[in-house]
Design an enzyme around this catalytic site. Structure first.
Site, PDB file in Angstrom:
ATOM      1  N   GLU A   1      -9.237   7.041   3.006  1.00 19.53           N
ATOM      2  CA  GLU A   1      -8.542   6.974   1.737  1.00 19.53           C
ATOM      3  C   GLU A   1      -9.449   6.696   0.546  1.00 19.53           C
ATOM      4  OE1 GLU A   1      -4.128   6.010   3.302  1.00 19.53           O
ATOM      5  OE2 GLU A   1      -5.211   4.302   2.495  1.00 19.53           O
TER       6      GLU A   1
ATOM      7  N   CYS B   1       0.859  -1.186   0.000  1.00 21.24           N
ATOM      8  CA  CYS B   1       0.000   0.000   0.000  1.00 21.24           C
ATOM      9  C   CYS B   1       0.889   1.228   0.000  1.00 21.24           C
ATOM     10  CB  CYS B   1      -0.861   0.070   1.259  1.00 21.24           C
ATOM     11  SG  CYS B   1      -1.935  -1.339   1.528  1.00 21.24           S
TER      12      CYS B   1
END
Length: 181
Positions: free
Chosen positions: A122, A73
């Site tokens: 996010e 990520c």
């Protein structure tokens, strides 16, 4: 200073709910409660048998340390190409080079880390890559505590059995994987 601590000073792109850029903030500021919606990416890696690579996040991670997550990520720099940034982080974190990534879609989520009090909010671009059976993984121990390959049924059972052992975004990110992939 660790690489993870240095990255807290990097800029991320703040976005609206539909992904339109509206400004920038440091990684640290974007994750301070209540969290600011910002662009991120999550990479899913499949091997020839269709298994997913999971990484256990290193203890030094500032959010959700030691939880199992997808292959890697990160946050693209403001205005940067998401796939190029994800390819770079995949090489840095897991030591995998030369993997073509395809975007599967986006997953928007918000999750508070009960340990640090920081918040992930996010707009997450989910990318898929495939590695050959001869792929060599060289994880950075500052980023990754462990790696393992799992089938989709194994992942589903593990998430149901002990959800707190996994990053809160993993079910949504893995849910974008097409059934025939």
């Amino acid at each position: 200073m660790t690489a993870a601590a240095t990255r807290e000073r990097d800029l991320v792109e703040l976005v609206t709910g539909n992904g339109r850029a509206v400004g920038t903030a440091t990684v640290a500021d974007a994750h301070r409660s209540p969290g600011r919606l910002h662009r991120a990416f999550s990479v899913l890696l499949l091997d020839p048998a269709g298994r997913l690579l999971l990484q256990q996040r290193a203890a030094a991670k500032t959010r959700f340390p030691l939880r199992w997550a997808n292959a890697c990520c990160g946050h693209p720099a403001p205005g940067a190409n998401v796939a190029a940034e994800a390819t770079r982080r995949l090489a840095e974190e897991v030591g995998v080079h030369g993997v073509a990534l395809t975007e599967l879609g986006t997953y928007v989520y918000r999750a508070a880390d009960p340990v640090s009090g920081q918040v992930e909010h996010e707009y997450d671009h989910v990318l898929l890559g495939r590695v050959g059976g001869d792929a060599v993984l060289r994880p950075d121990p500052g980023e990754v505590a462990a790696l393992r390959w799992v089938t989709r049924p194994e992942l589903a059972a593990a998430l149901a059995d002990d959800p707190d052992a996994y990053a809160p975004w993993l079910p949504g990110v893995a849910g974008l994987l097409p059934p025939d992939a």
